[in-house]
Design an enzyme around this catalytic site. Structure first.
Site, PDB file in Angstrom:
ATOM      1  N   ASP A  95       0.796  -1.243   0.000  1.00 38.50           N
ATOM      2  CA  ASP A  95       0.000   0.000   0.000  1.00 38.50           C
ATOM      3  C   ASP A  95       0.824   1.286   0.000  1.00 38.50           C
ATOM      4  O   ASP A  95       0.332   2.335  -0.372  1.00 38.50           O
ATOM      5  CB  ASP A  95      -0.944   0.011   1.221  1.00 38.50           C
ATOM      6  CG  ASP A  95      -0.194  -0.173   2.535  1.00 38.50           C
ATOM      7  OD1 ASP A  95       1.040  -0.353   2.508  1.00 38.50           O
ATOM      8  OD2 ASP A  95      -0.837  -0.152   3.597  1.00 38.50           O
ATOM      9  N   HIS A  96       2.092   1.212   0.411  1.00 39.69           N
ATOM     10  CA  HIS A  96       2.859   2.444   0.594  1.00 39.69           C
ATOM     11  C   HIS A  96       3.621   2.905  -0.648  1.00 39.69           C
ATOM     12  O   HIS A  96       4.158   4.003  -0.660  1.00 39.69           O
ATOM     13  CB  HIS A  96       3.885   2.272   1.722  1.00 39.69           C
ATOM     14  CG  HIS A  96       3.314   2.442   3.100  1.00 39.69           C
ATOM     15  ND1 HIS A  96       2.325   1.642   3.601  1.00 39.69           N
ATOM     16  CD2 HIS A  96       3.618   3.321   4.084  1.00 39.69           C
ATOM     17  CE1 HIS A  96       2.043   2.016   4.834  1.00 39.69           C
ATOM     18  NE2 HIS A  96       2.805   3.035   5.156  1.00 39.69           N
ATOM     19  N   ASP A 160       3.889  -0.990  11.672  1.00 40.34           N
ATOM     20  CA  ASP A 160       3.431   0.328  11.255  1.00 40.34           C
ATOM     21  C   ASP A 160       2.792   0.956  12.481  1.00 40.34           C
ATOM     22  O   ASP A 160       2.025   0.298  13.185  1.00 40.34           O
ATOM     23  CB  ASP A 160       2.403   0.194  10.127  1.00 40.34           C
ATOM     24  CG  ASP A 160       2.056   1.549   9.550  1.00 40.34           C
ATOM     25  OD1 ASP A 160       2.572   1.868   8.464  1.00 40.34           O
ATOM     26  OD2 ASP A 160       1.287   2.290  10.188  1.00 40.34           O
ATOM     27  N   ARG A 449      -0.969  12.465  10.024  1.00 47.30           N
ATOM     28  CA  ARG A 449       0.303  13.165  10.259  1.00 47.30           C
ATOM     29  C   ARG A 449       0.423  14.363   9.337  1.00 47.30           C
ATOM     30  O   ARG A 449       0.004  14.314   8.185  1.00 47.30           O
ATOM     31  CB  ARG A 449       1.468  12.232   9.976  1.00 47.30           C
ATOM     32  CG  ARG A 449       1.502  11.128  10.977  1.00 47.30           C
ATOM     33  CD  ARG A 449       2.871  10.485  11.098  1.00 47.30           C
ATOM     34  NE  ARG A 449       2.795   9.648  12.265  1.00 47.30           N
ATOM     35  CZ  ARG A 449       3.153   8.373  12.295  1.00 47.30           C
ATOM     36  NH1 ARG A 449       3.694   7.810  11.241  1.00 47.30           N
ATOM     37  NH2 ARG A 449       3.010   7.686  13.398  1.00 47.30           N
ATOM     38  N   SER A 644       6.762   7.303  13.058  1.00 48.30           N
ATOM     39  CA  SER A 644       6.632   5.991  12.435  1.00 48.30           C
ATOM     40  C   SER A 644       7.350   4.875  13.189  1.00 48.30           C
ATOM     41  O   SER A 644       8.232   5.106  14.008  1.00 48.30           O
ATOM     42  CB  SER A 644       7.174   6.107  11.018  1.00 48.30           C
ATOM     43  OG  SER A 644       7.752   4.918  10.592  1.00 48.30           O
ATOM     44  N   ARG A 646       9.176   2.770  11.522  1.00 44.15           N
ATOM     45  CA  ARG A 646      10.237   2.310  10.610  1.00 44.15           C
ATOM     46  C   ARG A 646      11.556   2.087  11.346  1.00 44.15           C
ATOM     47  O   ARG A 646      12.115   3.002  11.947  1.00 44.15           O
ATOM     48  CB  ARG A 646      10.395   3.297   9.446  1.00 44.15           C
ATOM     49  CG  ARG A 646      10.788   4.685   9.852  1.00 44.15           C
ATOM     50  CD  ARG A 646      10.673   5.670   8.694  1.00 44.15           C
ATOM     51  NE  ARG A 646       9.283   6.065   8.493  1.00 44.15           N
ATOM     52  CZ  ARG A 646       8.895   7.252   8.050  1.00 44.15           C
ATOM     53  NH1 ARG A 646       9.768   8.166   7.720  1.00 44.15           N
ATOM     54  NH2 ARG A 646       7.619   7.530   7.909  1.00 44.15           N
TER      55      ARG A 646
END
Ligand code: MIC
Ligand code: SF4
Length: 758
Positions: A95-96, A160, A449, A644, A646
């Site tokens: 999706d990203h 996520d 965000r 995030s 990440r």
């Protein structure tokens, strides 16, 4: 089809006994959060009552979700763990990586062409290890999870930060780095500090222009971006019951923006309705059997002050629409005060783009409410002044919304763009025309965000977060400070008209429908499947294990950067164009800390190499220290690593030879990510010691060789004139986490243990 029904059955079967065991030990009425946590202890029935905010506890989450931008690194690590299949139901979602540019079909095809190598990699790893794969165009991870996998009382983790969205269906769902996901997929316990509990009592009922989004915009204004740190936010009260399932999801989703570990709601009729509408009446039947355990005890909700660490009360009947921003999601302005605020702060009020979508607000209900505004406007002879861009949350939502006429409604405006069912502009995957000119401007969106540069890469774009219906109204008016409750607009005939209040549909009256939901089931036996990572790939790189600790003190370290002010994961490892390197550690390290503001001089991506005196970019300077065998450190401000999940934000500095990150305070996920990757994540015992650090200092850790839980570490700062300061640093490593440090990373430890067992 209901996914993993047997697993859900087993979870519910354990509930009565587990909750009873916890009740005995805690010895008072239980919140929902406690019930879910105690029902998911790795060791089975509770053997002690845990101390909130103190005890480290091993949990056994029911499932794992990953999205493409983080799944690559998570799965590259999992491939090293020596397992043949994932131990719990897991999914990955593409999706990203899809850029919003021309419109859904064209963009999706372009996205597939451009990211083919990565999608093929994900598809084959998933196939091999028993992981469900949601193909590009299937939808945004959290919407797909809510529609298919979330269940009341369940516990999941996801790579996520907005995994917390699933709290809308009564889960404890927590965002983590990929290394945490690897633990769970490898069949190991997952560790979390037992959270504190914040109770939010909702009274009254939403009305008029106010929506679920405004609840969390308000809460963010009250608690700020740090206020939820280390806590689960539990919503309850009559107001909570009156919210839809996806509305609850929106509220939980943005709990990430206040730093909360997660947020959740007790099982109620709205969840029953949503589960049934999404084909999961079987889950409702099972949940109903243990319904008393899937919500907090009545005594708790009657006297919340006695059971929560903090209580907030919000009356939904009095709540008004908000716009939060710019640059931070907690700067809350009620719509009625926007005119004054925009003037006072010199925020541009002309709006060129208004965006609806993201995992926060892309449900059927969201689209229906926004469509009602557009429908009303068009019927009154209005058109949109701004471009309205929409990313539906999933193919199921898009298909159903199209069938029910909403897409046609949006297209009645001259300037509507329907983008792919994907993250798109929310994560900077947006080719916004003219953005590179860096003009000062404002946009509004329904995302979560709004950090600088996030949506379009322009540091001068001010993004305001609001509800989908407000986005639609602002798109039509073209004005940031338009207040639909009081202001009128002039239509094509020169008449003054006002917009009617939104009306929406919680669920599609004719049920959800979808042609191809985009799901790919994994192979029954994946042993023969080859996962290919090309040697010369620019997108993917097999991992080389980080070096173990030599047991010595770190000495002679140089300062890579002292970051000043907000330093989110977007500053440490930018997204947007960099997302393409998420599977290639060396290549993505070229963005390491390039967004952080250097406290010496205020520039970004410009630091002094203390070996040569030359100014240079952060990544190349780090590489120069590393090549010279000189360790480096990073110093930061408050809430460092906010945003995030990440883990690149931890792996990149590690890869570039940074040994320690010392800050005033950390965001939870990032602190854990540093630990997992074998870094030292420390906080100043005295915050003002941050000011002692000069650009040309040298750093020695003088007692790291005695690294132990609860024992402060001493940092000796040697200034250029030879004078010294000794500062104390705190850390939160427990003995297991110190083992990760010793081994060089948590993954190295897993591998060593697997090898020992073999
Ligand atoms: C985000 O919203 O920032 C992301 C992109 O979804 C991230 C994950 C990532 O960086 O890949 C998140 O929130 O965890
Ligand atoms: Fe995607 Fe945005 Fe949600 Fe992150 S916040 S998962 S980028 S839609």
């Amino acid at each position: 089809m209901v996914f993993d029904l047997e697993m859900i059955k087993a979870v519910y079967a354990r509930y009565p006994e587990r909750v009873a065991a916890a009740r005995k030990l805690v010895n008072k009425p239980l919140t929902l959060s406690e019930k879910i946590l105690y029902a998911h202890l790795w060791d089975g029935n509770a053997a002690e009552a845990y101390e909130r905010g103190k005890s480290y506890v091993d949990f056994a989450p029911d499932r794992v979700a990953m999205q493409d931008a983080t799944a690559q690194m998570a799965l590259l690590q999992f491939m090293q763990a020596g397992k043949t299949k994932v131990a719990v139901p897991s999914t990955a979602h593409a999706d990203h990586l899809i850029l919003a540019r021309l419109g859904a079909d064209k963009d999706l095809q372009d996205g597939i062409n451009k990211n083919n190598e990565v999608f093929n990699f994900l598809s084959s790893v998933c196939d091999k290890y028993g992981i469900g794969f949601w193909k590009p165009g299937a939808g945004i991870i959290h919407q797909v999870v809510l529609e298919n996998y979330a269940f009341p009382g369940g516990m999941m983790i996801g790579t996520d930060s907005h995994t917390v969205n699933a709290g809308g269906l009564g889960m404890v769902a927590i965002g983590v780095g990929g290394a945490d996901a690897v633990d769970v997929m490898a069949g190991m316990a997952w560790e979390l500090k037992f959270p504190k509990l914040i109770g939010v009592k909702l009274t009254g009922k939403l009305n008029g222009w106010t929506s679920a989004k405004d609840v969390i915009l308000k809460v963010a204004g009250i608690l700020t971006v740090k206020g939820g740190t280390g806590a689960i936010v539990e919503y309850f009260g009559e107001g909570a019951k009156s919210l839809s399932g996806t509305g609850k999801g929106t509220i939980c989703n943005m709990g990430a923006e206040i730093g909360a570990t997660t947020s959740t709601f007790g099982y109620d009729d709205s969840m029953r309705r949503y589960l049934s509408a999404t084909g999961r009446a079987d889950v409702v039947a099972l949940a109903d059997e243990v319904a008393e355990h899937l919500t907090g005890d009545a005594e708790v909700y009657d006297n919340p002050e006695q059971y929560f660490d903090q209580v907030i009360e919000i009356n939904l009947s009095e709540l008004t629409p908000h716009l939060n921003g710019p640059y931070t999601p907690d700067l809350a302005t009620p719509v009625s005060e926007m005119k004054a605020a925009a003037t006072a702060n010199d925020w541009p009020t002309d709006i060129e783009w208004a965006l609806i979508g993201s995992c926060t607000n892309s449900s059927y209900e969201d689209l229906s409410r926004a469509a009602s505004i557009v429908d009303d406007a068009v019927s009154k002879g209005l058109n949109a002044k701004a471009i309205l861009g929409i990313n539906p949350g999933s193919e199921q939502v898009r298909f159903t919304a199209e069938r029910d006429g909403f897409i046609d409604t949006f297209n009645k405006l001259d300037n509507t763009k329907i983008f792919t069912n994907a993250c798109g502009p929310c994560i900077g995957q947006w080719d916004r025309p003219g953005a590179s000119e860096e003009k000062k401007n404002s946009i509004v969106h329904s995302f979560n965000r709004n950090f600088k540069k996030r949506a379009d890469g322009n540091p001068n774009t001010m993004a305001f977060v609001t509800s989908p219906e407000m986005v639609a109204a602002i798109a039509i008016s073209g004005k940031l400070d338009f207040n639909p409750i009081t202001d009128t607009l002039t239509n094509a005939n020169g008449e003054e008209v006002s917009l009617a209040e939104p009306t929406g549909m919680e669920l599609p009256p004719n049920g959800f429908a979808v042609d191809d939901n985009g799901y790919q089931a994994p192979a029954e036996d994946g042993s023969g499947i080859q996962v290919v990572v090309k040697e010369d790939s620019k997108r993917l790189q097999l991992l080389t294990p980080f070096a173990p600790w030599d047991g010595e003190n770190i000495t002679g370290a140089k300062l890579l950067i002292k970051a000043e002010g907000k330093c989110t994961t977007d500053h440490i490892s930018m997204a947007g164009p960099w997302l393409q390197y998420r599977g290639h550690l060396d290549n993505i390290s070229e963005n390491c800390l390039i967004g952080a503001v250097n406290s010496f001089g205020g520039a970004t991506n410009e630091v002094v190499n203390q070996l040569t005196g030359a100014k240079g970019a952060v990544p190349s300077t780090a590489r120069a220290y590393k090549a010279a065998g000189v360790p480096s450190i990073v110093v930061g401000d408050h809430n460092y690593g906010e945003g995030s999940s990440r883990e690149h934000a931890a792996m990149e500095p590690r890869h570039l030879g940074v040994y320690a990150v010392i800050v005033k305070s950390f965001a939870r996920i990032h602190e854990t990510n540093l630990k997992k990757q074998g870094m030292l994540g420390l906080t100043f015992n005295t915050e003002s010691d941050y000011d002692l650090i000069n650009e040309d200092d040298t750093f020695n850790f003088t007692d790291l060789n005695q690294f132990a839980p609860g024992k402060q570490l001493t940092l000796e700062i040697v200034h250029a004139d030879g004078s010294k300061d000794n500062v104390l640093c705190n850390h939160t490593y427990n003995s297991g986490q110190i083992e990760w440090y010793k081994y060089g990373s948590a993954l190295n430890l897993i591998k060593a243990e697997a090898a020992a067992q073999a």
